[in-house]
Motif scaffolding. Structure first.
Motif, PDB file in Angstrom:
ATOM      1  N   LYS A   1       0.837  -1.203   0.000  1.00 44.27           N
ATOM      2  CA  LYS A   1       0.000   0.000   0.000  1.00 44.27           C
ATOM      3  C   LYS A   1       0.872   1.253   0.000  1.00 44.27           C
ATOM      4  O   LYS A   1       2.008   1.226   0.476  1.00 44.27           O
ATOM      5  CB  LYS A   1      -0.915   0.002   1.221  1.00 44.27           C
ATOM      6  N   GLN A   2       0.320   2.350  -0.520  1.00 45.49           N
ATOM      7  CA  GLN A   2       1.048   3.608  -0.553  1.00 45.49           C
ATOM      8  C   GLN A   2       0.813   4.348   0.755  1.00 45.49           C
ATOM      9  O   GLN A   2      -0.309   4.367   1.257  1.00 45.49           O
ATOM     10  CB  GLN A   2       0.501   4.466  -1.681  1.00 45.49           C
ATOM     11  N   ALA A   3       1.881   4.926   1.299  1.00 45.17           N
ATOM     12  CA  ALA A   3       1.723   5.710   2.528  1.00 45.17           C
ATOM     13  C   ALA A   3       2.949   6.590   2.697  1.00 45.17           C
ATOM     14  O   ALA A   3       4.051   6.196   2.299  1.00 45.17           O
ATOM     15  CB  ALA A   3       1.586   4.782   3.721  1.00 45.17           C
ATOM     16  N   THR A   4       2.755   7.787   3.250  1.00 38.94           N
ATOM     17  CA  THR A   4       3.917   8.620   3.560  1.00 38.94           C
ATOM     18  C   THR A   4       3.999   8.746   5.079  1.00 38.94           C
ATOM     19  O   THR A   4       2.971   8.701   5.767  1.00 38.94           O
ATOM     20  CB  THR A   4       3.788  10.041   2.961  1.00 38.94           C
ATOM     21  N   MET A   5       5.225   8.926   5.568  1.00 46.68           N
ATOM     22  CA  MET A   5       5.439   9.076   7.014  1.00 46.68           C
ATOM     23  C   MET A   5       4.612  10.232   7.551  1.00 46.68           C
ATOM     24  O   MET A   5       3.998  10.132   8.617  1.00 46.68           O
ATOM     25  CB  MET A   5       6.920   9.360   7.290  1.00 46.68           C
ATOM     26  N   ALA A   6       4.602  11.349   6.783  1.00 48.63           N
ATOM     27  CA  ALA A   6       3.906  12.546   7.278  1.00 48.63           C
ATOM     28  C   ALA A   6       2.415  12.265   7.471  1.00 48.63           C
ATOM     29  O   ALA A   6       1.835  12.619   8.514  1.00 48.63           O
ATOM     30  CB  ALA A   6       4.110  13.701   6.299  1.00 48.63           C
ATOM     31  N   ASP A   7       1.799  11.585   6.486  1.00 46.98           N
ATOM     32  CA  ASP A   7       0.359  11.295   6.591  1.00 46.98           C
ATOM     33  C   ASP A   7       0.075  10.334   7.739  1.00 46.98           C
ATOM     34  O   ASP A   7      -0.875  10.516   8.508  1.00 46.98           O
ATOM     35  CB  ASP A   7      -0.169  10.645   5.296  1.00 46.98           C
ATOM     36  N   VAL A   8       0.912   9.288   7.837  1.00 46.40           N
ATOM     37  CA  VAL A   8       0.671   8.267   8.862  1.00 46.40           C
ATOM     38  C   VAL A   8       0.869   8.866  10.260  1.00 46.40           C
ATOM     39  O   VAL A   8       0.087   8.615  11.178  1.00 46.40           O
ATOM     40  CB  VAL A   8       1.577   7.031   8.628  1.00 46.40           C
ATOM     41  N   LEU A   9       1.900   9.721  10.402  1.00 47.21           N
ATOM     42  CA  LEU A   9       2.157  10.348  11.706  1.00 47.21           C
ATOM     43  C   LEU A   9       0.990  11.269  12.088  1.00 47.21           C
ATOM     44  O   LEU A   9       0.527  11.267  13.241  1.00 47.21           O
ATOM     45  CB  LEU A   9       3.479  11.127  11.662  1.00 47.21           C
ATOM     46  N   ALA A  10       0.485  12.017  11.111  1.00 50.21           N
ATOM     47  CA  ALA A  10      -0.639  12.925  11.390  1.00 50.21           C
ATOM     48  C   ALA A  10      -1.863  12.111  11.813  1.00 50.21           C
ATOM     49  O   ALA A  10      -2.583  12.475  12.760  1.00 50.21           O
ATOM     50  CB  ALA A  10      -0.962  13.765  10.153  1.00 50.21           C
ATOM     51  N   ASP A  11      -2.087  10.986  11.145  1.00 55.10           N
ATOM     52  CA  ASP A  11      -3.232  10.119  11.464  1.00 55.10           C
ATOM     53  C   ASP A  11      -3.088   9.554  12.880  1.00 55.10           C
ATOM     54  O   ASP A  11      -4.037   9.557  13.666  1.00 55.10           O
ATOM     55  CB  ASP A  11      -3.277   8.989  10.424  1.00 55.10           C
ATOM     56  N   ILE A  12      -1.879   9.115  13.206  1.00 58.64           N
ATOM     57  CA  ILE A  12      -1.635   8.541  14.537  1.00 58.64           C
ATOM     58  C   ILE A  12      -1.846   9.599  15.619  1.00 58.64           C
ATOM     59  O   ILE A  12      -2.465   9.351  16.650  1.00 58.64           O
ATOM     60  CB  ILE A  12      -0.216   7.921  14.601  1.00 58.64           C
ATOM     61  N   ARG A  13      -1.371  10.828  15.346  1.00 57.97           N
ATOM     62  CA  ARG A  13      -1.520  11.895  16.349  1.00 57.97           C
ATOM     63  C   ARG A  13      -2.988  12.238  16.556  1.00 57.97           C
ATOM     64  O   ARG A  13      -3.433  12.439  17.686  1.00 57.97           O
ATOM     65  CB  ARG A  13      -0.752  13.141  15.907  1.00 57.97           C
ATOM     66  N   SER A  14      -3.763  12.285  15.451  1.00 57.92           N
ATOM     67  CA  SER A  14      -5.168  12.674  15.641  1.00 57.92           C
ATOM     68  C   SER A  14      -5.930  11.540  16.311  1.00 57.92           C
ATOM     69  O   SER A  14      -6.816  11.764  17.133  1.00 57.92           O
ATOM     70  CB  SER A  14      -5.807  13.151  14.335  1.00 57.92           C
ATOM     71  N   ARG A  15      -5.577  10.288  15.985  1.00 56.33           N
ATOM     72  CA  ARG A  15      -6.254   9.163  16.636  1.00 56.33           C
ATOM     73  C   ARG A  15      -5.885   9.116  18.127  1.00 56.33           C
ATOM     74  O   ARG A  15      -6.726   8.861  18.973  1.00 56.33           O
ATOM     75  CB  ARG A  15      -5.842   7.867  15.945  1.00 56.33           C
TER      76      ARG A  15
END
Ligand code: DC
Length: 226
Positions: free
Chosen positions: A167-181
């Motif tokens: 799957k496609q993913a960038t560190m920045a997007d995943v980190l932002a998702d983790i922080r909001s979750r």
């Protein structure tokens, strides 16, 4: 029954590796596995599919109580069937995770899922992973583990998993998702993500998966659960 069946709860934030550790431990011990996050994810998907607004707690809770969901696969094959349709792929999507985190703030929805989660506690034993397994769902669990790691390390782990799955993913997007979750999971009024007072806390930031698994298995044995 609940007092005599051995069980171990593993709680912690998104991406900490509790799913991997719980799966490994359940396999090693021959116990059942409860992936409670998958239940919240399925509930979110059920709401979307039924056209129920995810911000309407009573309606989502009503749907959760009547939905026909089956966790058909074994530990290594998480086949999830909702109303006769296989939804395993959708359940694992990041979008389902975000949806789950949104409906998980509602006490009505959490309450509606309690019986289904507790039904997993059957001989010969259970490993339950989630956010409130030790604090709310199985408060009498003879072993409670709380795993944690920095948000950056968890984002690295989640990215690696997604890349390995093609799957496609960038560190920045995943980190932002983790922080909001994290903010939503830790900040909600009901059953916020926090270690139970009697949980064994393990900071996994500098530990590999194998060490974490061995450590938990050691605790299971120390307490005479297996
Ligand atoms: O563990 P997961 O990423 O599959 O969980 C998805 C969301 O579900 C998570 O952001 C919070 C919610 N959740 C919860 O509130 N309580 C649980 N026991 C498990 C998950």
């Amino acid at each position: 029954m609940r007092a005599v069946v051995p069980h171990c709860t593993i709680d912690g934030p998104s991406g900490v590796g509790k799913g991997t550790a719980a799966k490994w431990l359940a396999r090693e011990l021959g116990w059942h596995l409860l992936d409670s996050g998958a239940m919240y994810r399925v509930a979110g998907i059920a709401a979307i599919d039924a056209g129920v607004p995810v911000e309407a707690p009573a309606e989502v809770a009503g749907l959760v109580r009547t939905m026909d969901v089956r966790f058909d696969g074994g530990i290594d094959d998480d086949r999830i069937v909702l109303e006769g349709r296989e939804i395993s792929g959708r359940v694992r999507d990041e979008a389902a995770g975000m949806l789950a985190s949104r409906i998980a703030v509602f006490p009505e929805v959490r309450e509606a899922l309690l019986d289904a989660q507790r039904a997993f506690l059957r001989p010969p034993g259970l490993v339950a992973d989630g956010r409130d397994m030790g604090s709310v769902v199985f408060p009498e669990a003879p072993l409670k583990v709380f795993l944690d790691a920095s948000a950056e390390e968890r984002a690295h782990r989640r990215c690696r998993q997604l890349w390995e799955a093609g799957k496609q993913a960038t560190m920045a997007d995943v980190l932002a998702d983790i922080r909001s979750r994290d903010a939503r999971d830790r900040g909600r009024a009901v059953a916020p993500l926090a270690p139970a007072p009697d949980a064994v806390e393990i900071d996994t930031t500098d530990l590999d998966v194998a060490s974490v698994c061995r450590r938990i298995l050691g605790l299971v044995r120390e307490r005479g659960l297996a």
